[in-house]
Design a protein around this motif. Structure first.
Motif, short mmCIF file in Angstrom:
data_model
loop_
_atom_site.label_atom_id
_atom_site.label_comp_id
_atom_site.label_asym_id
_atom_site.label_seq_id
_atom_site.Cartn_x
_atom_site.Cartn_y
_atom_site.Cartn_z
N ALA A 26 77.44 64.60 43.27
CA ALA A 26 78.12 65.55 42.67
C ALA A 26 79.24 65.06 41.85
O ALA A 26 79.66 66.17 40.86
CB ALA A 26 78.95 66.49 43.85
N MET A 27 80.07 63.94 42.05
CA MET A 27 81.19 63.68 41.10
C MET A 27 80.75 62.69 40.07
O MET A 27 81.31 62.94 38.96
CB MET A 27 82.28 63.31 42.13
N ILE A 28 79.97 61.71 40.29
CA ILE A 28 79.80 60.63 39.38
C ILE A 28 78.47 60.90 38.40
O ILE A 28 78.59 60.36 37.20
CB ILE A 28 79.88 59.33 40.13
N THR A 29 77.50 61.37 39.23
CA THR A 29 76.11 61.41 38.13
C THR A 29 76.30 62.33 37.12
O THR A 29 76.10 62.22 35.92
CB THR A 29 75.21 61.64 39.12
N PRO A 30 77.14 63.57 37.26
CA PRO A 30 77.11 64.37 36.17
C PRO A 30 78.07 63.87 35.10
O PRO A 30 77.71 63.86 33.64
CB PRO A 30 77.78 65.74 36.65
N VAL A 31 78.96 62.97 35.23
CA VAL A 31 79.62 62.57 34.46
C VAL A 31 78.79 61.36 33.42
O VAL A 31 78.77 61.03 32.34
CB VAL A 31 81.05 61.61 34.79
N THR A 32 78.08 60.60 34.37
CA THR A 32 76.86 59.59 33.91
C THR A 32 76.05 60.39 32.72
O THR A 32 75.78 59.84 31.80
CB THR A 32 76.36 58.75 34.86
N VAL A 33 75.59 61.45 33.04
CA VAL A 33 74.67 62.07 32.68
C VAL A 33 75.15 62.50 31.14
O VAL A 33 74.75 62.59 30.05
CB VAL A 33 73.85 63.22 33.36
N LEU A 34 76.15 63.04 31.37
CA LEU A 34 76.99 63.66 30.22
C LEU A 34 77.21 62.83 29.09
O LEU A 34 76.96 62.80 27.94
CB LEU A 34 78.32 64.24 30.40
N VAL A 35 78.04 61.41 29.48
CA VAL A 35 78.23 60.36 28.55
C VAL A 35 76.95 59.71 27.87
O VAL A 35 76.81 59.75 26.69
CB VAL A 35 78.98 59.27 29.30
N LEU A 36 75.85 59.30 28.88
CA LEU A 36 74.79 58.71 28.36
C LEU A 36 73.55 59.53 28.01
O LEU A 36 72.69 59.12 27.09
CB LEU A 36 74.15 57.77 29.49
N GLY A 37 73.50 60.93 28.33
CA GLY A 37 72.50 61.59 27.98
C GLY A 37 72.69 62.76 27.03
O GLY A 37 71.89 63.20 26.47
N ILE A 38 74.17 63.01 26.78
CA ILE A 38 74.29 63.92 25.84
C ILE A 38 75.18 63.57 24.82
O ILE A 38 75.01 63.38 23.55
CB ILE A 38 75.09 65.27 26.52
N LEU A 39 76.65 62.97 25.06
CA LEU A 39 77.57 62.54 24.12
C LEU A 39 76.88 61.21 23.28
O LEU A 39 77.39 61.52 22.16
CB LEU A 39 78.79 62.38 24.91
N MET A 40 76.28 60.35 24.13
CA MET A 40 75.97 59.32 23.24
C MET A 40 74.93 59.59 22.30
O MET A 40 74.75 59.12 20.83
CB MET A 40 75.35 58.06 24.01
N PRO A 41 73.73 60.63 22.58
CA PRO A 41 72.66 61.01 21.51
C PRO A 41 73.37 61.71 20.43
O PRO A 41 72.94 61.83 19.25
CB PRO A 41 71.65 61.57 22.36
N LEU A 42 74.41 62.60 20.76
CA LEU A 42 75.13 63.31 19.70
C LEU A 42 75.74 62.56 18.80
O LEU A 42 76.27 62.97 17.37
CB LEU A 42 75.82 64.49 20.33
N GLY A 43 76.23 61.44 19.09
CA GLY A 43 76.95 60.50 18.16
C GLY A 43 78.42 60.55 18.44
O GLY A 43 79.05 60.06 17.37
N VAL A 44 78.69 60.99 19.46
CA VAL A 44 80.16 61.02 19.84
C VAL A 44 80.84 59.67 19.91
O VAL A 44 81.87 59.32 19.45
CB VAL A 44 80.44 61.66 21.36
#
Length: 120
Positions: A26-44
């Motif tokens: 609930a706490m760590i996995t969403p942050v990991t998915v956000l950083v590695l799955g969304i922000l990194m591909p968007l070029g943040v």
């Protein structure tokens, strides 16, 4: 009448792993998915931030290895505890065989995660 010698239960062990896995998921996995799955591909993040050498160095460190093991093993314990109790709720009374099967799967996945990190 109260039983003066109650039988010990192993349920606190499974509940602690269930709680730890649920908290991690609930706490760590969403942050990991956000950083590695969304922000990194968007070029943040800069492309060099997550290059192979840096990621391998992180995964090879103690902290990185523990993070990867926890990211795999704890949610697996949580899921298998839910499966075990879900089978009971759905009237699949598998008894001790179902309990052993569920927790053995979680244990095998945990051991494989640990072995993978040590062989990395």
């Amino acid at each position: 009448m109260i039983n003066p010698n109650p039988r010990r239960s192993d349920e606190p062990i499974w509940w602690s792993l269930f709680g730890a896995g649920g908290t991690w998921f609930a706490m760590i996995t969403p942050v990991t998915v956000l950083v590695l799955g969304i922000l990194m591909p968007l070029g943040v993040f800069d492309a060099d931030t997550f290059n192979f050498v840096r990621v391998h160095a992180f995964a090879s460190s103690i902290i990185g290895g523990l993070f990867i093991i926890a990211s795999i093993a704890l949610p697996m314990w949580h899921a298998m505890h839910r499966v075990h109790h879900g089978m009971h709720d759905l009237k699949f009374h598998t008894g001790i065989v179902g309990k052993i099967a569920c927790y053995a799967i979680a244990a095998i996945i945990s051991v494989l995660a640990i072995a993978y990190i040590f062989l990395l």
